[in-house]
Motif scaffolding. Structure first.
Motif, PDB file in Angstrom:
ATOM      1  N   GLN A  62       0.808  -1.212   0.000  1.00  0.00           N
ATOM      2  CA  GLN A  62       0.000   0.000   0.000  1.00  0.00           C
ATOM      3  C   GLN A  62       0.846   1.268   0.000  1.00  0.00           C
ATOM      4  OE1 GLN A  62      -2.591  -0.452   3.377  1.00  0.00           O
ATOM      5  NE2 GLN A  62      -3.972  -1.850   2.307  1.00  0.00           N
ATOM      6  N   SER A  63       2.018   1.196   0.586  1.00  0.00           N
ATOM      7  CA  SER A  63       2.902   2.357   0.651  1.00  0.00           C
ATOM      8  C   SER A  63       3.831   2.469  -0.551  1.00  0.00           C
ATOM      9  CB  SER A  63       3.731   2.309   1.938  1.00  0.00           C
ATOM     10  OG  SER A  63       4.482   1.110   1.993  1.00  0.00           O
ATOM     11  N   GLY A  64       3.720   1.554  -1.499  1.00  0.00           N
ATOM     12  CA  GLY A  64       4.562   1.574  -2.681  1.00  0.00           C
ATOM     13  C   GLY A  64       5.622   0.480  -2.651  1.00  0.00           C
ATOM     14  N   PRO A  65       6.590   0.503  -3.587  1.00  0.00           N
ATOM     15  CA  PRO A  65       7.627  -0.531  -3.640  1.00  0.00           C
ATOM     16  C   PRO A  65       8.442  -0.568  -2.353  1.00  0.00           C
ATOM     17  CG  PRO A  65       7.592   0.745  -5.667  1.00  0.00           C
ATOM     18  CD  PRO A  65       6.703   1.465  -4.700  1.00  0.00           C
ATOM     19  N   GLU A  66       8.754  -1.782  -1.895  1.00  0.00           N
ATOM     20  CA  GLU A  66       9.515  -1.936  -0.665  1.00  0.00           C
ATOM     21  C   GLU A  66      10.250  -3.258  -0.654  1.00  0.00           C
ATOM     22  OE1 GLU A  66       6.805  -1.950   2.630  1.00  0.00           O
ATOM     23  OE2 GLU A  66       6.026  -3.937   2.159  1.00  0.00           O
ATOM     24  N   ALA A  67      11.347  -3.305   0.094  1.00  0.00           N
ATOM     25  CA  ALA A  67      12.041  -4.561   0.358  1.00  0.00           C
ATOM     26  C   ALA A  67      11.313  -5.283   1.476  1.00  0.00           C
ATOM     27  CB  ALA A  67      13.488  -4.288   0.757  1.00  0.00           C
ATOM     28  N   SER A  68      11.324  -6.609   1.423  1.00  0.00           N
ATOM     29  CA  SER A  68      10.603  -7.384   2.424  1.00  0.00           C
ATOM     30  C   SER A  68      11.270  -8.740   2.599  1.00  0.00           C
ATOM     31  CB  SER A  68       9.144  -7.570   1.978  1.00  0.00           C
ATOM     32  OG  SER A  68       8.427  -8.377   2.892  1.00  0.00           O
ATOM     33  N   LEU A  69      11.038  -9.348   3.749  1.00  0.00           N
ATOM     34  CA  LEU A  69      11.439 -10.731   3.979  1.00  0.00           C
ATOM     35  C   LEU A  69      10.197 -11.603   3.937  1.00  0.00           C
ATOM     36  CD1 LEU A  69      14.067 -10.431   6.856  1.00  0.00           C
ATOM     37  CD2 LEU A  69      14.491 -10.879   4.434  1.00  0.00           C
ATOM     38  N   MET A  70      10.269 -12.711   3.207  1.00  0.00           N
ATOM     39  CA  MET A  70       9.143 -13.637   3.082  1.00  0.00           C
ATOM     40  C   MET A  70       9.635 -15.063   3.227  1.00  0.00           C
ATOM     41  SD  MET A  70       7.130 -12.132  -0.227  1.00  0.00           S
ATOM     42  CE  MET A  70       6.824 -10.389  -0.447  1.00  0.00           C
ATOM     43  N   LEU A  71       8.717 -15.959   3.538  1.00  0.00           N
ATOM     44  CA  LEU A  71       9.016 -17.379   3.534  1.00  0.00           C
ATOM     45  C   LEU A  71       8.724 -17.933   2.144  1.00  0.00           C
ATOM     46  CD1 LEU A  71       7.515 -18.583   6.943  1.00  0.00           C
ATOM     47  CD2 LEU A  71       9.921 -18.197   6.382  1.00  0.00           C
ATOM     48  N   TRP A  72       9.628 -18.799   1.663  1.00  0.00           N
ATOM     49  CA  TRP A  72       9.455 -19.378   0.334  1.00  0.00           C
ATOM     50  C   TRP A  72       8.535 -20.596   0.437  1.00  0.00           C
ATOM     51  CZ3 TRP A  72      13.941 -21.673  -3.077  1.00  0.00           C
ATOM     52  CH2 TRP A  72      13.436 -21.943  -4.358  1.00  0.00           C
ATOM     53  N   GLY A  73       7.361 -20.473  -0.123  1.00  0.00           N
ATOM     54  CA  GLY A  73       6.326 -21.497  -0.072  1.00  0.00           C
ATOM     55  C   GLY A  73       5.008 -20.802   0.225  1.00  0.00           C
ATOM     56  N   LEU A  74       4.175 -20.609  -0.771  1.00  0.00           N
ATOM     57  CA  LEU A  74       3.016 -19.729  -0.650  1.00  0.00           C
ATOM     58  C   LEU A  74       1.879 -20.345   0.155  1.00  0.00           C
ATOM     59  CD1 LEU A  74       1.782 -17.234  -3.177  1.00  0.00           C
ATOM     60  CD2 LEU A  74       0.077 -18.838  -2.316  1.00  0.00           C
ATOM     61  N   ILE A  75       1.369 -19.563   1.115  1.00  0.00           N
ATOM     62  CA  ILE A  75       0.172 -19.922   1.876  1.00  0.00           C
ATOM     63  C   ILE A  75      -0.964 -19.040   1.385  1.00  0.00           C
ATOM     64  CG2 ILE A  75      -0.898 -20.093   4.147  1.00  0.00           C
ATOM     65  CD1 ILE A  75       1.909 -20.214   5.354  1.00  0.00           C
ATOM     66  N   PRO A  76      -1.987 -19.584   0.727  1.00  0.00           N
ATOM     67  CA  PRO A  76      -3.103 -18.750   0.282  1.00  0.00           C
ATOM     68  C   PRO A  76      -3.763 -18.042   1.463  1.00  0.00           C
ATOM     69  CG  PRO A  76      -3.196 -20.924  -0.736  1.00  0.00           C
ATOM     70  CD  PRO A  76      -2.140 -20.992   0.328  1.00  0.00           C
ATOM     71  N   GLY A  77      -4.209 -16.814   1.239  1.00  0.00           N
ATOM     72  CA  GLY A  77      -4.811 -16.045   2.315  1.00  0.00           C
ATOM     73  C   GLY A  77      -6.056 -16.685   2.892  1.00  0.00           C
ATOM     74  N   TRP A  78      -6.755 -17.512   2.088  1.00  0.00           N
ATOM     75  CA  TRP A  78      -7.991 -18.140   2.559  1.00  0.00           C
ATOM     76  C   TRP A  78      -7.752 -19.449   3.312  1.00  0.00           C
ATOM     77  CZ3 TRP A  78      -7.491 -22.695   0.119  1.00  0.00           C
ATOM     78  CH2 TRP A  78      -6.907 -22.711  -1.160  1.00  0.00           C
ATOM     79  N   GLN A  79      -6.516 -19.913   3.361  1.00  0.00           N
ATOM     80  CA  GLN A  79      -6.231 -21.174   4.059  1.00  0.00           C
ATOM     81  C   GLN A  79      -6.390 -20.990   5.566  1.00  0.00           C
ATOM     82  OE1 GLN A  79      -3.122 -23.571   2.330  1.00  0.00           O
ATOM     83  NE2 GLN A  79      -2.277 -24.000   4.352  1.00  0.00           N
ATOM     84  N   ASP A  95       4.004 -13.532   5.666  1.00  0.00           N
ATOM     85  CA  ASP A  95       4.149 -13.241   4.240  1.00  0.00           C
ATOM     86  C   ASP A  95       4.917 -14.373   3.577  1.00  0.00           C
ATOM     87  OD1 ASP A  95       2.845 -10.862   4.655  1.00  0.00           O
ATOM     88  OD2 ASP A  95       4.617  -9.598   4.465  1.00  0.00           O
ATOM     89  N   THR A  96       4.349 -14.908   2.513  1.00  0.00           N
ATOM     90  CA  THR A  96       4.964 -16.029   1.809  1.00  0.00           C
ATOM     91  C   THR A  96       4.961 -15.754   0.308  1.00  0.00           C
ATOM     92  OG1 THR A  96       2.857 -17.237   1.596  1.00  0.00           O
ATOM     93  CG2 THR A  96       4.192 -17.662   3.566  1.00  0.00           C
ATOM     94  N   CYS A  97       5.754 -16.524  -0.431  1.00  0.00           N
ATOM     95  CA  CYS A  97       5.847 -16.295  -1.873  1.00  0.00           C
ATOM     96  C   CYS A  97       6.101 -17.602  -2.618  1.00  0.00           C
ATOM     97  CB  CYS A  97       6.958 -15.291  -2.189  1.00  0.00           C
ATOM     98  SG  CYS A  97       8.612 -15.829  -1.702  1.00  0.00           S
ATOM     99  N   THR A  98       5.927 -17.528  -3.926  1.00  0.00           N
ATOM    100  CA  THR A  98       6.226 -18.636  -4.820  1.00  0.00           C
ATOM    101  C   THR A  98       6.896 -18.074  -6.061  1.00  0.00           C
ATOM    102  OG1 THR A  98       5.268 -20.593  -5.913  1.00  0.00           O
ATOM    103  CG2 THR A  98       4.002 -18.548  -6.040  1.00  0.00           C
ATOM    104  N   ILE A  99       7.662 -18.895  -6.771  1.00  0.00           N
ATOM    105  CA  ILE A  99       8.377 -18.480  -7.972  1.00  0.00           C
ATOM    106  C   ILE A  99       7.646 -19.002  -9.203  1.00  0.00           C
ATOM    107  CG2 ILE A  99      10.513 -18.769  -9.308  1.00  0.00           C
ATOM    108  CD1 ILE A  99      12.036 -18.809  -6.678  1.00  0.00           C
ATOM    109  N   LEU A 100       7.419 -18.138 -10.171  1.00  0.00           N
ATOM    110  CA  LEU A 100       6.778 -18.533 -11.419  1.00  0.00           C
ATOM    111  C   LEU A 100       7.762 -19.291 -12.307  1.00  0.00           C
ATOM    112  CD1 LEU A 100       4.827 -15.257 -12.243  1.00  0.00           C
ATOM    113  CD2 LEU A 100       3.866 -17.418 -11.460  1.00  0.00           C
ATOM    114  N   GLU A 144       1.681 -13.599  -0.881  1.00  0.00           N
ATOM    115  CA  GLU A 144       0.423 -13.543  -0.138  1.00  0.00           C
ATOM    116  C   GLU A 144       0.711 -13.197   1.317  1.00  0.00           C
ATOM    117  OE1 GLU A 144      -2.643 -13.530  -0.753  1.00  0.00           O
ATOM    118  OE2 GLU A 144      -3.122 -14.709  -2.545  1.00  0.00           O
ATOM    119  N   ARG A 145      -0.267 -12.604   1.966  1.00  0.00           N
ATOM    120  CA  ARG A 145      -0.178 -12.349   3.399  1.00  0.00           C
ATOM    121  C   ARG A 145      -1.278 -13.139   4.100  1.00  0.00           C
ATOM    122  NH1 ARG A 145       0.496  -6.423   4.749  1.00  0.00           N
ATOM    123  NH2 ARG A 145       2.679  -7.043   4.440  1.00  0.00           N
ATOM    124  N   TRP A 146      -0.853 -14.066   4.947  1.00  0.00           N
ATOM    125  CA  TRP A 146      -1.814 -14.850   5.732  1.00  0.00           C
ATOM    126  C   TRP A 146      -2.027 -14.167   7.083  1.00  0.00           C
ATOM    127  CZ3 TRP A 146      -1.890 -17.362  10.416  1.00  0.00           C
ATOM    128  CH2 TRP A 146      -2.956 -18.244  10.615  1.00  0.00           C
TER     129      TRP A 146
END
Length: 213
Positions: A49-66, A138-143, A127-129
């Protein structure tokens, strides 16, 4: 498939657009990593929401609805061809695309990297769970996409790579025709300027004299 990659790039050699958005904590905690695997935290570049930013995430996406993040699959790759339709990815594809800096990625004990040794962007989704207790993960996946001539002898899939200069265009939340305009970036990338090296037992990378074709 992309299940192993590295970010062995010194802090001062990371892409400038990322460096400028790393706060003091990120800079102090940054460390070069010769191997990053699913389930581990990784450095990412995203637009919130605040624009581009650096972040730390876990590799392995958790859908927000899980309901329970400890249950269900946590995909570390998402096929670019079907990402717009699959429930686990389609929301993130529309609104939460991210970039993961890398110095190389690995297949069958070999590393694929740029000849000039510069870092590059792996395309990702995040995604943010949100837990009932207010916790956030916060988690992510690679395309991934079909391989080019360089990677094809090693694997039938390879990560999507986003060219430098298209960071904000890739991460911007868009819809409809604008979203479809990003689809060419999901195609196999030009292998010129890239090389395959062999990871030896001493941990060093040596250039292969020839790649089987």
């Amino acid at each position: 498939m992309c299940g192993r990659f590295a970010l062995s790039t010194p802090l001062k050699q990371l892409p400038s657009v990322l460096q400028h958005r790393m706060d003091r904590e990120h800079q102090d905690r940054y460390a070069e990593r010769d191997l990053i695997v699913p389930g581990e935290p990784l450095l990412a570049f995203r637009s919130d929401q605040s624009g581009p930013e650096a972040s730390l995430m876990l590799w392995g996406l958790i859908p927000g609805w899980q309901k329970d993040p400890a249950k269900g699959p946590r995909p570390f790759n998402a096929r670019a061809e079907t990402v717009a339709e699959k429930p686990s990815f389609r929301g993130a594809w529309r609104h939460r695309r991210c970039l993961l800096p890398a110095s190389c990625f690995f297949e069958k004990g070999r590393a694929i990297r740029r000849i000039d040794r510069h870092s590059f962007w792996l395309a990702g989704l995040w995604e943010r769970w949100l837990g009932g207790d207010g916790s956030e993960v916060d988690t992510c996946t690679i395309l991934t996409t079909t391989p080019n001539d360089l990677v094809r002898p090693l694997h039938q899939r390879m990560p999507v790579v986003i060219p430098e200069g298209l960071e904000e265009a890739w991460m911007a939340p868009v819809h409809g025709q604008q979203l479809r305009a990003l689809e060419p970036l999901l195609a196999p990338w030009d292998p010129s300027g890239w090389e395959v090296v062999n990871k030896q037992s001493d941990g060093q990378l040596s250039l292969l004299s020839g790649l089987e074709s």
